[in-house]
Design an enzyme around this catalytic site. Structure first.
Site, PDB file in Angstrom:
ATOM      1  N   ALA A  94       9.799   1.973  -3.953  1.00  0.00           N
ATOM      2  CA  ALA A  94      11.037   1.068  -3.976  1.00  0.00           C
ATOM      3  C   ALA A  94      10.531  -0.536  -4.583  1.00  0.00           C
ATOM      4  O   ALA A  94      11.532  -0.936  -5.404  1.00  0.00           O
ATOM      5  CB  ALA A  94      11.774   0.588  -2.760  1.00  0.00           C
TER       6      ALA A  94
ATOM      7  N   SER B 103       7.845   1.247   1.865  1.00  0.00           N
ATOM      8  CA  SER B 103       8.366   1.242   0.596  1.00  0.00           C
ATOM      9  C   SER B 103       7.768   0.712  -0.791  1.00  0.00           C
ATOM     10  O   SER B 103       8.409  -0.003  -1.380  1.00  0.00           O
ATOM     11  CB  SER B 103       9.699   0.556   0.655  1.00  0.00           C
ATOM     12  OG  SER B 103      10.555   1.126   1.842  1.00  0.00           O
ATOM     13  N   SER B 104       6.552   1.282  -0.935  1.00  0.00           N
ATOM     14  CA  SER B 104       5.848   0.916  -2.111  1.00  0.00           C
ATOM     15  C   SER B 104       6.535   1.439  -3.376  1.00  0.00           C
ATOM     16  O   SER B 104       6.475   0.557  -4.305  1.00  0.00           O
ATOM     17  CB  SER B 104       4.527   1.672  -1.859  1.00  0.00           C
ATOM     18  OG  SER B 104       4.570   2.981  -1.617  1.00  0.00           O
TER      19      SER B 104
ATOM     20  N   LYS C 217       2.208   4.181   3.374  1.00  0.00           N
ATOM     21  CA  LYS C 217       2.195   3.443   4.602  1.00  0.00           C
ATOM     22  C   LYS C 217       3.664   3.423   5.383  1.00  0.00           C
ATOM     23  O   LYS C 217       3.923   2.769   6.426  1.00  0.00           O
ATOM     24  CB  LYS C 217       1.488   2.216   4.553  1.00  0.00           C
ATOM     25  CG  LYS C 217       0.388   2.338   3.995  1.00  0.00           C
ATOM     26  CD  LYS C 217      -0.898   2.683   4.515  1.00  0.00           C
ATOM     27  CE  LYS C 217      -2.166   2.914   3.858  1.00  0.00           C
ATOM     28  NZ  LYS C 217      -3.136   3.861   4.747  1.00  0.00           N
TER      29      LYS C 217
ATOM     30  N   PRO D 234       0.796  -1.125  -0.145  1.00  0.00           N
ATOM     31  CA  PRO D 234      -0.146   0.095   0.021  1.00  0.00           C
ATOM     32  C   PRO D 234       1.013   1.191  -0.195  1.00  0.00           C
ATOM     33  O   PRO D 234       1.747   1.287   0.690  1.00  0.00           O
ATOM     34  CB  PRO D 234      -0.889  -0.162   1.341  1.00  0.00           C
ATOM     35  CG  PRO D 234       0.168  -0.961   2.173  1.00  0.00           C
ATOM     36  CD  PRO D 234       0.751  -2.013   1.334  1.00  0.00           C
TER      37      PRO D 234
ATOM     38  N   ASP E  77      15.775   1.032   1.150  1.00  0.00           N
ATOM     39  CA  ASP E  77      14.553   0.457   0.873  1.00  0.00           C
ATOM     40  C   ASP E  77      14.883  -0.578  -0.438  1.00  0.00           C
ATOM     41  O   ASP E  77      14.165  -1.836  -0.537  1.00  0.00           O
ATOM     42  CB  ASP E  77      13.502   1.665   0.431  1.00  0.00           C
ATOM     43  CG  ASP E  77      13.317   2.420   1.496  1.00  0.00           C
ATOM     44  OD1 ASP E  77      13.488   1.929   2.677  1.00  0.00           O
ATOM     45  OD2 ASP E  77      12.645   3.464   1.346  1.00  0.00           O
TER      46      ASP E  77
END
Length: 996
Positions: A625, A622-623, A619, A616, A668
Site C-alpha cells: 500500500a 502494508s509495504s 511483515k 519491509p 491499508d
C-alpha cells in the site's frame, strides 16, 4: 558437471588411500539432471577410491553409466522426491509442486521408510548420502546408519516460498526438508576440436541456448541473432523446426563440452549453469526464474566475477537478443577459484563414513541453513567484493537528443552528496530524517560515475543514468501501517483503528519528452528496432537485492492502450504476471493505468520513476500500500492532478485488487494516504469513511513485532478466509430473504427472556428487509437496540465494566442465523446451492473446502471490539483501562486463529507478552497483543505503557523469541504522517556554481 568446490587443504587430502572398503547409498532427487550430474562427479571419485556406490534415483540410468564403467556402481530406479514441478522452462507451478510432493512422499511416507530401512540393511550401507531426498536421512536414522546431505540448496529453503501461496495446510511439508552443502568438478577439453566436430568456423560467434531439461517450445527466428552468429539449441523437440542459424543438438550431447566451445550462453539461471559459466569463464546471459530462491546468491556470484548479464523475460520471448549477446562478449569473466568440488566432497564423505565429523551437532539444521544463507550473502556483499554489472545500465554512447549529465562538485578532492544539493521548489521535508536520507541518496546518484572502478549495486547504476538532473523531479512519501484493531474485518465494513508507522516509501518521478528521455542501452535498442522514440516508462526499485526481484522495469506506455481506450484490468494483470521477477512493477505502473481508466488521464510524456521503501516486505505492515500510494501521489504531483487523499486511497486499492490481484480491503491504502503521526485513523470501511483521527493517549504506546514468517495478502489463507466470509454473508442474505418471503412478522423468539420482543416484532420486517440486502456483514445489528454512545456519566463509571457487559450480549447473528452457518463447505456445494458469493476480487474454487462459520462471525464481533477499544482510549488512565484494551486485542488474536489465519511465530510472540503480563514478580508494563493485517505470519501489535520498562520488556521478548527460533524480531515503533499530510516535494539539482 563443472562446479566450484574445495580449498587447497581438502584437495591435498587425496582419495588414493581409503581407510577400508565402504558401501555408500546415494539418494538423488528426480528433479532435473543437474542434481544427477553433480552427484555423478562425487560418485566417480568414490568408486575410483575402491568403494561401492548404490545410486537411488528417478533419473535415467545413462546419466551415470555413460560416464562410469565399473561393477562398483549399482543403480536402483526409485522416485522418492519429485522436486519442483515446472509448467515451462521458466515457470514453477507452486501448488502442483506441493501437491505432487504430498502424493509422492508424504502420503506413502511410512511404507517408504519401512522399505528403505530394509534395503539399507540388506546392502550393509556404511553411509547414506542424500541430494537431497528428505526421507533418506530419516530412513538412515531408523536403520542406525550415519547420513549426510550433499547439494547446493535445501528443499525447505526452496519450498518455503511456495507455502506463501499454498496456505497453511501445506506447511508441514517444509519441516520435512533438510540441509545440504555444495560440490563441484571440472576437467579440461579441446575447444577447437568441439567446434571442428560441429563444423563451426573460428570466426563465427556461438551462443548456446540452454534451458535445462525443460524443452522450451519457443518459435525461434533467424533475425533474433546478430549477423555472423550461430545458436546451439539444447532440449529442442524432434519436431521443432529451426532457422538456418540455429543448430539442434542431440539429446545425449554433453552440454558442458558445448559450453566450452561457445562464446556465451543464454539460459535460465541455475546452480549447474552458473558453475559451468564460471569454470569456463563463459559470459552468461541469464533470465530470471519465478519462485527460485537460490537465484539471488547465484546471480550475485555471476556478477561479482563479471560473468553475467540479465535479460528481461519479455526480451527473451520477443527475440530482442542482439544487444544482450553483443554486450556479453565484451565481458571479461575472472573466476580463478577451485574447481575440484567432486573430489573434495567424496573425500569428506569417505571420512564421514568412518566417523570423522565435519559439522558440529550443536546447532539445529534450520539454524545452520539460515546461518549459511546469511553468511553466503554477506560474503558476496563484502567491501571490495560488491556486486555489479560493469556498465550495462550506463547510458548509450549514441543518446538521442539528451544533454550530457552535469558535472558534480568535489569537496576536498572527493565527490560528496547531501540533501542540500537539491533546491526545494515546493513542499517541506517536515523534519523527517528518512526524507532527508532519500534526497541524500538521490544526490549520491548524481555523483556516481558508472565508469568508476568501485562497484555499485545494479539498481543504483541503473538509477544514476535515467534522471535529467537539470529538470524538476517530484517526490512523494507514504508510510506503512500498524493494524491496531480491525484487520481483516475491513472488507466486511468494520470500524478499524490504524497507525501510520515511521517506516515509509519514497517515490521520485520525472516526466520528459520521449525524444529527450535518457534510456538504458537495451531499452534504447528496442526502441530503435520498433521505429523510434515513443512515451516510455522506466522504473528502478531500490532494495531488489533483498528480495528476489528484478531491479528495473520498462515498458512502452502504449502497451496500456487497446485502440483509443485503456486496456482492461484483467489484461493488465496478465501482462504483469508474464514475468514474476518483474510483477512488483504492477504496484507502481498499475497506478498509471488506474488513473487512465478511472480519471481519463492521458499520458503523452515519458516517465522515469525511482522507488525506495524502508517498509519491509512480508511483515504485515502494508509495504504494498505504501508503494501504491507514494507512486500515485508522485505521479499526480508531476502531472498536476489534484486528488483528495481518500479518493487516491480508493484508486490505489483498485491497483492491488484488480491489477496485482490481491483481495485486500481499503484500510491499508487509507492509512498510508490519510493518516497522521501519533494518531489512530478511525475509519468505517463502507467503503472508506474516515470517522476521526484519534490521538494516542500519552500514557499508551504501540509496538509492532515481526515474527519472521512471511505474510502475503495474495496467499491462499487470506483469500480463502475472505471467500468464506462472503459465503457467510450470502447465506445470511438468502436466509433473510426466505424468512421475508414467508411473511413472518418477526424472526424466531429471542433467547434468555428477552423483554423487548414487542419492539422487535414491530421492527422485524424492516430488519429482515435490510438483512436480505445486506452489503456489509458488520451492519448486522444486535438484537437489542443498544448504542455505543457514551454519555457524561461514563467517565464516572469504570469503562471496562460497561463494555464487558456489552461484549457478552447476544447479537442478532447468534440469535437468528448462526445455527444455519456451516463450519465448512466445499466450493461446489456452495455454488450449487447459492450461486455466486458476490465478491468481485475473489473466486470460489469448486474443488476446495472453505471454513465459513469462523470467518463470518469474526467481522461481526470485531466491529464491536473496535468500537469498544476506541471508546476505552478516552477512559481513566488506569491499569484496568490498559487491561481491558489488551483483552480486546487478545480476543481479536484468538478470532484470527479460529479463522485459520494464525501462525506459530505470531502465537509465540503473543504468548510471550502474556507471560510477561501475568508473571508474579516485578509488575509489568505490557497489556496485550494481537496478530495484524492479513494474518498467517507477519507482525503482532503490542500495547503497553509509554515508559522505559515497557521498552525493556519488548527487548526481553526479542531475546526470548530469538533464543527459541533463531530469529530476532524487527521492532516497529514510532509514527509518521500519511501521504496527504506530507504533500509532495518538487526539487531540482542546484547548479554546480551555486552549490560550490
Amino acid at each position: 558437471m563443472r562446479i566450484l568446490g574445495g580449498d587447497e587443504e581438502d584437495s591435498a587430502a587425496a582419495m588414493s588411500a581409503p581407510p577400508q572398503h565402504l558401501v555408500f547409498a546415494y539418494y538423488i532427487t528426480g528433479h532435473g539432471f543437474g542434481h544427477a550430474t553433480r552427484a555423478l562427479e562425487v560418485v566417480r571419485h568414490l568408486i575410483a577410491a575402491g568403494h561401492d556406490v548404490h545410486v537411488v534415483t528417478g533419473a535415467p540410468e545413462f546419466v551415470f553409466t555413460t560416464e562410469i564403467k565399473s561393477p562398483n556402481l549399482h543403480i536402483r530406479r526409485v522416485l522418492l522426491d519429485c522436486g519442483a514441478v515446472q509448467a515451462d522452462a521458466l515457470t514453477v507451478d507452486r501448488l502442483a509442486s506441493l501437491e505432487k510432493y504430498h502424493q509422492t512422499a508424504v502420503v506413502p511416507r511410512e511404507s517408504i521408510l519401512r522399505t528403505e530401512v530394509e534395503w539399507l540393511n540388506s546392502i550393509k550401507a556404511d553411509l547414506v548420502v542424500s541430494d537431497v531426498v528428505p526421507v533418506a536421512c530419516r530412513a538412515a536414522a531408523d536403520a542406525g546408519i550415519r547420513s549426510v546431505c550433499v547439494t547446493n540448496f535445501s528443499w525447505d529453503f526452496i519450498y518455503a516460498e511456495y507455502v506463501v501461496v499454498a496456505g497453511h495446510h501445506h506447511r508441514s511439508i517444509v519441516w520435512q526438508k533438510i540441509i545440504r552443502i555444495a560440490n563441484s568438478y571440472y576437467d579440461s577439453l579441446d575447444t577447437a576440436l568441439v567446434r571442428k566436430e560441429l563444423g563451426i568456423k573460428d570466426d563465427v560467434k556461438v551462443v548456446i541456448f540452454n534451458f535445462g531439461g525443460q524443452p522450451a517450445g519457443w518459435k525461434l527466428k533467424e533475425e533474433w541473432l546478430p549477423d555472423g552468429w550461430l545458436c546451439l539449441v539444447c532440449g529442442a523437440s524432434e519436431t521443432q523446426e529451426l532457422p538456418p542459424n540455429f543448430i539442434k543438438l542431440a539429446k545425449d550431447a554433453y552440454t558442458p563440452d558445448l559450453m566450452a566451445a561457445s562464446d556465451c550462453m543464454l539460459g535460465k539461471i541455475g546452480y549447474g549453469t552458473v558453475s559451468e559459466a564460471l569454470a569456463y569463464k563463459l559470459p552468461f546471459v541469464f533470465v530470471r526464474r519465478d519462485y527460485f530462491n537460490e537465484e539471488p546468491f547465484l546471480r550475485n556470484m555471476l556478477e561479482h566475477y563479471q560473468c553475467g548479464i540479465e535479460m528481461i523475460r519479455r526480451d527473451l520471448l520477443t527475440g530482442h537478443w542482439k544487444p544482450y549477446l553483443q554486450r556479453a562478449i565484451t565481458l571479461q569473466p575472472c573466476y580463478d577459484g577451485s574447481i575440484n568440488g567432486g573430489e573434495v566432497a567424496a573425500h569428506i564423505l569417505q571420512d564421514t563414513a568412518v566417523g570423522k565429523k565435519y559439522i558440529s551437532g550443536k546447532l539445529s539444521g534450520a539454524r545452520r541453513l539460515r546461518d549459511a544463507i546469511v553468511l553466503g550473502y554477506q560474503l558476496q556483499r563484502a567491501p571490495g567484493r560488491d556486486v555489479g554489472i560493469p556498465d550495462w545500465y550506463s547510458l548509450s554512447e549514441k543518446e538521442i537528443g539528451v544533454r550530457p549529465a552535469p558535472a558534480y562538485h568535489e569537496v576536498n578532492g572527493s565527490a560528496e552528496s547531501s540533501f542540500e544539493d537539491f533546491e526545494i521548489l515546493h513542499g517541506d521535508m517536515q523534519g523527517l530524517t528518512d526524507t532527508m536520507a532519500f534526497l541524500t541518496s538521490l544526490s549520491g546518484l548524481v555523483v556516481n560515475d558508472p565508469r568508476s572502478p568501485e562497484k555499485q549495486s545494479r539498481e543504483r547504476v541503473a538509477a544514476s543514468v535515467f534522471f535529467d538532473w537539470e529538470e524538476e523531479i517530484h517526490v512523494a512519501r507514504a508510510p506503512g501501517r500498524l493494524d491496531v484493531m480491525g484487520g481483516i474485518a475491513d472488507y466486511s465494513g468494520s470500524l478499524v483503528l490504524q497507525m501510520p508507522i515511521r517506516e515509509a516509501c519514497h517515490v521520485a518521478v520525472q516526466r520528459s519528452n520521449p525524444i529527450k528521455q535518457k534510456l538504458w542501452k537495451h531499452t534504447q535498442a528496442r526502441q530503435l528496432a520498433n521505429g523510434g522514440a515513443v512515451p516510455l516508462l522506466q522504473i528502478v526499485s531500490f532494495g531488489s537485492e533483498l528480495s528476489n526481484r528484478a531491479p528495473t522495469f520498462d515498458m512502452d506506455l502504449s502497451d496500456f492502450m487497446d485502440g483509443d481506450k485503456p486496456i482492461s484490468y484483467d489484461k493488465a494483470k496478465e501482462y504483469f504476471s508474464q514475468d514474476p521477477s518483474q510483477k512488483w512493477a504492477a504496484y507502481v505502473a498499475g497506478t498509471i493505468l488506474v488513473l487512465m481508466t478511472e480519471l481519463g488521464v492521458v499520458f503523452t510524456d515519458s516517465m522515469s520513476i525511482l522507488v525506495s521503501s524502508s517498509v519491509p516486505e512480508g511483515k504485515g505492515v502494508s509495504s504494498s500500500a505504501s508503494v501504491e500510494v507514494a507512486s500515485m501521489s508522485a505521479i499526480a504531483a508531476a502531472y498536476g492532478l489534484n486528488i483528495a487523499p481518500r479518493d487516491l486511497a480508493i484508486l490505489c486499492q483498485k491497483v492491488e485488487n484488480r491489477i496485482v490481484g490481491a483481495p485486500c480491503g481499503v484500510m491499508d491504502q487509507m492509512t498510508s494516504a490519510c493518516g497522521e503521526a501519533n494518531k489512530l485513523l478511525a475509519m468505517i470501511c463502507q467503503p472508506a469513511e474516515v470517522k476521526e483521527l484519534v490521538s494516542i493517549p500519552t500514557h499508551i504506546r504501540f509496538w509492532g513485532l515481526d515474527s519472521g514468517i512471511r505474510h502475503s495478502v495474495g496467499g491462499t489463507d487470506y483469500g480463502s478466509v475472505r471467500v468464506g466470509t462472503y459465503m457467510g454473508r450470502k447465506m445470511i442474505k438468502c436466509a433473510a430473504s426466505d424468512l421475508l418471503s414467508e411473511s413472518l412478522p418477526s424472526s424466531p423468539p429471542m433467547q434468555s427472556g428477552d423483554t423487548n420482543s414487542d419492539e422487535y416484532e414491530e421492527h422485524g420486517l424492516d430488519l429482515l428487509k435490510s438483512e436480505a440486502s445486506l452489503e456489509y456483514l458488520c451492519n448486522l445489528p444486535p438484537h437489542r437496540s443498544h448504542s455505543l454512545a457514551i454519555d457524561s456519566k461514563f467517565y464516572f463509571v469504570p469503562a471496562y465494566c460497561m463494555f464487558y457487559d456489552f461484549l457478552w450480549q447476544y447479537f442478532r447473528y447468534e440469535a437468528v442465523y448462526a445455527r444455519d452457518i456451516p463450519e465448512i463447505i466445499t466450493g461446489d456445494e456452495f455454488l450449487e446451492k447459492y450461486g455466486d458469493h458476490n465478491d468481485a476480487v475473489t473466486t470460489v474454487d469448486p474443488k476446495r473446502s472453505y471454513c465459513v462459520k469462523a470467518p463470518t462471525r469474526h467481522p461481526i464481533y470485531e466491529n464491536f471490539r473496535v468500537e469498544a477499544f476506541k471508546a476505552l482510549l478516552t477512559a481513566a488512565k488506569t491499569d484496568e483501562q490498559l487491561s481491558a484494551l489488551g483483552e480486546l486485542m487478545y480476543q481479536c488474536h484468538y478470532s484470527y486463529n479460529a479463522c485459520g489465519l494464525g501462525s506459530d511465530g505470531t502465537d509465540r510472540l503473543v504468548n510471550l507478552v502474556q507471560e510477561i503480563q501475568h508473571r508474579k514478580t516485578g509488575g509489568h508494563s505490557l497489556f496485550g497483543a494481537k496478530i495484524t493485517g492479513g494474518g498467517s505470519g507477519g507482525s503482532v501489535c503490542v500495547i503497553g505503557k509509554n515508559c522505559l520498562k515497557s521498552s525493556e520488556e519488548i527487548f526481553e521478548i526479542q531475546k526470548r523469541y530469538k533464543a527459541a527460533t533463531g530469529y530476532l524480531p524487527i521492532v516497529f515503533e514510532g509514527s509518521s504522517p500519511g501521504a496527504g499530510k506530507f504533500g509532495y516535494l518538487k526539487i531540482r539539482r542546484r547548479s554546480t556554481s551555486s552549490s560550490a
